[in-house]
Design an enzyme around this catalytic site. Structure first.
Site, mmCIF file in Angstrom:
data_model
loop_
_atom_site.group_PDB
_atom_site.id
_atom_site.type_symbol
_atom_site.label_atom_id
_atom_site.label_comp_id
_atom_site.label_asym_id
_atom_site.label_seq_id
_atom_site.Cartn_x
_atom_site.Cartn_y
_atom_site.Cartn_z
ATOM 1 N N ASP A 125 0.816 -1.216 0.000
ATOM 2 C CA ASP A 125 0.000 0.000 0.000
ATOM 3 C C ASP A 125 0.855 1.275 0.000
ATOM 4 O OD1 ASP A 125 -2.111 -1.862 0.474
ATOM 5 O OD2 ASP A 125 -1.780 -1.677 2.635
ATOM 6 N N GLU B 251 -11.467 -1.327 -3.299
ATOM 7 C CA GLU B 251 -10.801 -0.547 -2.256
ATOM 8 C C GLU B 251 -9.760 0.383 -2.860
ATOM 9 O OE1 GLU B 251 -9.328 -3.552 0.360
ATOM 10 O OE2 GLU B 251 -7.787 -4.266 -1.011
#
Length: 342
Positions: free
Chosen positions: A42, A224
């Site tokens: 991420d 997401e």
């Protein structure tokens, strides 16, 4: 896996590029990455002066267990740097029992300070929180370097239809500020922010829905990691579909849609709506990744000082037992206005 109906609406942007016989294509930036690039999950990226900074989810032990931080002076050679958060603040551990680290940070420079939003959660739950750290500089050797804990920004719990993780600060052309966030549940949302504080403008105001994937009966439809890019008079929403966090078995891929308004509607090149699971494929493992790096996703954006656009993301290296690895691709805009990651 993505539902058949949604798959039919998702159009790929990538195309094979013919190379003259005997010619050897120049190595991509991804092929040249060196140094401390794994494990990285991420990631987001920003530049201060001559230094590029990547922040990512905290993994493993040691000083970057909560939030990891890497730096480079050339985008190629990466090394570890001082973490902005050595331990979760008390408010976070009290609000989210069982949380061990911070997920999916977002870094930006606005109003004369750096803002680092980050998520606190536990896997599979929407009892989550997004916190905010601020600093005058990212360089620990400069006067004024100190990460200030500005506390929680937004929280979610079992009564909410969204999950407060994966934040991204969006500054619209009219100066309004928004926080994009979301994972699973009812999809991706925008919350209006106070420009001065970076906190919610109105805690009682409902968020704006910008993307979702209607789930087929008996199956989830994961979405997401929103990131909004301003380019060419359009806002471009980048999101990740399907499953991360399964190593080489991860099915993550990244789609993009565009809108004239920051609040949407975001549509793919074929007109498919991201509120219906549509969009246009931007990153996928069986395209330029040569299938070695699986599940590319959770993409962030950097517009460098010369105007060059880059995507930073993670993918799982099959040659390293599925280890999540830093990836950086040049983002080029085609004659039709749509982006391609190279």
């Amino acid at each position: 896996m993505i539902a058949v109906a949604a798959l039919a609406t998702v159009a790929a942007t990538q195309a094979d590029v013919a190379t003259p016989a005997g010619a050897r294509a120049a190595p991509t930036l991804n092929e040249r990455l060196r140094g401390d690039i794994a494990p990285t999950h991420d990631p987001v990226i920003i530049r201060e002066g001559d230094t590029y900074h990547v922040y990512s989810t905290g993994l493993g032990d040691g000083p970057d267990r909560i939030i990891a931080h890497r730096v480079s002076n050339d985008l190629v050679n990466w090394r570890k740097a001082e973490t902005p958060l050595a331990a979760l603040p008390d408010w976070a551990t009290q609000a989210i029992p069982g949380a061990k680290n911070a997920w999916a940070p977002d870094i930006s420079f606005v109003g004369g300070r750096y803002r680092l939003y980050y998520s606190v959660s536990t896997f599979g739950s929407n009892r989550s929180a997004i916190g905010l750290l601020t600093n005058a500089t990212l360089d620990p050797t400069r006067p004024g370097y100190r990460w200030r804990d500005d506390g929680p920004v937004v929280m979610s719990d079992r009564t909410d239809d969204y999950n407060a993780i994966d934040p991204n600060l969006v500054v619209a052309r009219d100066g309004r500020q928004w926080l994009a966030l979301g994972s699973f549940w009812s999809g991706l949302k925008l919350f209006a922010l106070d420009r001065a504080t970076g906190k919610l403008l109105n805690k009682n105001e409902a968020p704006v829905a910008i993307a979702r994937r209607p789930a087929p009966v008996g199956a989830p439809a994961p979405i997401e990691a929103p990131f909004v890019i301003d380019h060419g008079g359009w806002y471009w929403l980048v999101a990740s579909y399907d499953y991360c966090c399964k190593g080489s078995a991860s099915t993550y891929y990244t789609v993009v849609g565009r809108s004239r308004a920051v609040t949407g509607p975001y549509l793919g090149r074929d007109g498919s709506a991201m509120m219906q699971g549509g969009g246009t494929i931007l990153l996928r493992a069986d395209l330029p990744e040569k299938e070695r790096f699986r599940g590319p996703g959770h993409a962030g954006h950097l517009r460098d000082r010369d105007g060059t656009d880059y995507l930073v993301y993670h993918a799982y290296d099959q040659e390293a037992k599925g280890r999540p690895t830093l990836r950086i691709a040049r983002l080029r805009w085609g004659a039709d206005g749509w982006p391609k990651a190279e």
